[in-house]
Enzyme design. Sequence first.
Site, PDB file in Angstrom:
ATOM      1  N   ASP A   1       1.567   4.909   1.671  1.00 23.43           N
ATOM      2  CA  ASP A   1       1.278   5.810   2.780  1.00 23.43           C
ATOM      3  C   ASP A   1       1.875   7.177   2.487  1.00 23.43           C
ATOM      4  OD1 ASP A   1       0.105   3.679   4.084  1.00 23.43           O
ATOM      5  OD2 ASP A   1       1.958   3.104   5.080  1.00 23.43           O
TER       6      ASP A   1
ATOM      7  N   ASP B   1       0.843  -1.186   0.000  1.00 18.91           N
ATOM      8  CA  ASP B   1       0.000   0.000   0.000  1.00 18.91           C
ATOM      9  C   ASP B   1       0.884   1.244   0.000  1.00 18.91           C
ATOM     10  OD1 ASP B   1       0.959  -0.167   2.641  1.00 18.91           O
ATOM     11  OD2 ASP B   1      -0.864  -1.197   3.263  1.00 18.91           O
TER      12      ASP B   1
ATOM     13  N   ASP C   1      11.750   3.205  12.322  1.00 16.35           N
ATOM     14  CA  ASP C   1      12.603   2.155  12.881  1.00 16.35           C
ATOM     15  C   ASP C   1      13.919   1.933  12.111  1.00 16.35           C
ATOM     16  OD1 ASP C   1      11.029   1.146  10.837  1.00 16.35           O
ATOM     17  OD2 ASP C   1      10.195  -0.520  11.993  1.00 16.35           O
TER      18      ASP C   1
HETATM   19  P1  ATP Z   1       4.930  -3.605   5.299  1.00 15.78           P
HETATM   20  O1  ATP Z   1       3.812  -2.653   4.991  1.00 15.78           O
HETATM   21  O2  ATP Z   1       5.613  -4.170   4.138  1.00 15.78           O
HETATM   22  O3  ATP Z   1       4.534  -4.606   6.289  1.00 15.78           O
HETATM   23  P2  ATP Z   1       6.078  -1.277   6.445  1.00 15.78           P
HETATM   24  O4  ATP Z   1       7.486  -0.929   6.792  1.00 15.78           O
HETATM   25  O5  ATP Z   1       5.398  -0.418   5.446  1.00 15.78           O
HETATM   26  O6  ATP Z   1       6.086  -2.780   6.014  1.00 15.78           O
HETATM   27  P3  ATP Z   1       4.020  -0.494   8.213  1.00 15.78           P
HETATM   28  O7  ATP Z   1       3.556  -1.155   9.452  1.00 15.78           O
HETATM   29  O8  ATP Z   1       3.110  -0.308   7.070  1.00 15.78           O
HETATM   30  O9  ATP Z   1       5.289  -1.319   7.765  1.00 15.78           O
HETATM   31  O10 ATP Z   1       4.639   0.888   8.656  1.00 15.78           O
HETATM   32  C1  ATP Z   1       4.870   1.983   7.780  1.00 15.78           C
HETATM   33  C2  ATP Z   1       6.096   2.763   8.240  1.00 15.78           C
HETATM   34  O11 ATP Z   1       5.917   3.221   9.567  1.00 15.78           O
HETATM   35  C3  ATP Z   1       7.376   1.944   8.287  1.00 15.78           C
HETATM   36  O12 ATP Z   1       8.014   1.891   7.040  1.00 15.78           O
HETATM   37  C4  ATP Z   1       8.178   2.700   9.312  1.00 15.78           C
HETATM   38  O13 ATP Z   1       8.767   3.849   8.763  1.00 15.78           O
HETATM   39  C5  ATP Z   1       7.129   3.135  10.305  1.00 15.78           C
HETATM   40  N1  ATP Z   1       6.952   2.151  11.381  1.00 15.78           N
HETATM   41  C6  ATP Z   1       6.109   1.106  11.408  1.00 15.78           C
HETATM   42  N2  ATP Z   1       6.209   0.401  12.542  1.00 15.78           N
HETATM   43  C7  ATP Z   1       7.147   1.029  13.273  1.00 15.78           C
HETATM   44  C8  ATP Z   1       7.709   0.805  14.552  1.00 15.78           C
HETATM   45  N3  ATP Z   1       7.315  -0.217  15.293  1.00 15.78           N
HETATM   46  N4  ATP Z   1       8.656   1.664  14.978  1.00 15.78           N
HETATM   47  C9  ATP Z   1       9.040   2.706  14.213  1.00 15.78           C
HETATM   48  N5  ATP Z   1       8.578   2.961  13.021  1.00 15.78           N
HETATM   49  C10 ATP Z   1       7.625   2.153  12.529  1.00 15.78           C
HETATM   50 MG    MG Z   2       3.217  -0.547   4.890  1.00 18.60          MG
END
Ligand code: ATP
Ligand code: MG
Length: 449
Positions: A74, A72, A152
């Site tokens: 964001d 997705d 993170d």
């Molecule tokens: P995916 O969507 O592929 O599972 P993602 O990295 O996009 O991985 P999301 O949970 O959608 O994970 O989070 C979006 C963004 O928010 C991440 O790329 C990161 O920058 C931030 N983020 C998410 N979870 C955390 C966390 N626990 N601590 C710090 N930053 C976070």
């Molecule tokens: Mg994501």
Amino acid sequence: MIRKFISRVLGRKGPGSPGQPAIIAVAQHGLQRDQISRGCRRTIETLQESGYQAYVVGGAVRDLLAGLAPKDFDVATNATPEQVRHCFRRSRIIGRRFQIVHVNMGPETIEVTTFRGHHGEQSGNKAQTDDQGRVLRDNVFGSQAEDAARRDFTVNALYYDPTSETIVDYHHGVADLRQKTLRMIGDPKTRYREDPVRMLRAVRLAAKLGLMIDPAASRPIREMTDLIENVPPSRLFDEMLKLLTSGHAVRCVTRLREEGLHHGLLPLLDVILDQPLGERFVMLALEATDRRVREDKPISPGFLFATLLWNEVLVKWELLQSGGEPVIPALFLAMDEVLDVQAEKLAITRRIAGDIKDIWALQPRFEQRSGKRPYGVLQQPRFKAGYDFLLLRSESGELDHEVGTWWTDFLHASDEGRAAMLLPPQPGEARKRRRRRRPPADSGQNIPE
Ligand code: ATP
Ligand code: MG
């Protein structure tokens, strides 16, 4: 080397210039605006036209740079949630711990997040934490640099502006991605203490992107796994589901084991990986799930968890039977026991627990292949899931191969063909039928027919 190269190209200082991001041009990163979904681009244009900053952020930028299709898109912006909402007629504010805005753009829902502020000691905005340092609540808005510092991993802190096709990179994320390194922003131990789920994210993202976890970030995990116990079960469940439905479940689980992380990190994984008997079954299930994710087919969490916990059920089921419990009540007791244990640590939702039980409860019924019974099984609403589960059991060697083959043939046979396939009534079945007419209180009348 790449970092130096980028710094040289951009004519900026190396890591010694905090707060100054690299602005990386399309010629260097290669990410073009038409790779961003239409809805996401429209959202960003609208915000920018209203005078705000807006970028694609997080997983989408990272995945596109790594050559993967993002799940997705964001958006991060300096507009507050209220201001965002005023820009879009079809939008609403959601969330409590973090307020975000969902913007509807045709078939897409774009998540728009306001830059989050710093919550270090010096800022005076200390986030609420628990005894272990886990962040409980923070809704402080801030600058883009602060927002980047709170993410993170460096590869997750990239901001892409589709208008100028540039990437804003505060933490050398682009270089780290090229060097195939997953590096934590800040001190890994502190970051894990703030949010222990980051340990699981590290393993999942490394497996998904084929990255090496920077030793500074992987080393502390082993000694910090206990912190996972403080994470609310619902969050753990979500993360577990993400890990298992990432399309790289086999790699994630293998990786966890290689790193010695399967103990303590997730209660369910302890169960999975320490049972040689069930391992083949679980690996087959995870391979099938990975395949389905890659083919863009839907995944049923109920089916997934039913497979992961099946071996536990088998062990308990046999134990109860050897203690004198009749077959079917023993199965139902075993199912409840297994789900109760998991419920303590992992918030398996009621609906998913229902799906899991339906799949398990069908299993003994597949072994009854005489009279009208197989026709009844075919009518079950969860037949397909139960049948897929049966095939996995056959394939893994837990069950006679012939049972799975019989059901596949029965499923595809004509009416006459089916009738000819029925087996003669088994002595055990006759006994059960008699019992069902006058069931004693606990004889399993609750078996779904
Ligand atoms: P995916 O969507 O592929 O599972 P993602 O990295 O996009 O991985 P999301 O949970 O959608 O994970 O989070 C979006 C963004 O928010 C991440 O790329 C990161 O920058 C931030 N983020 C998410 N979870 C955390 C966390 N626990 N601590 C710090 N930053 C976070
Ligand atoms: Mg994501």
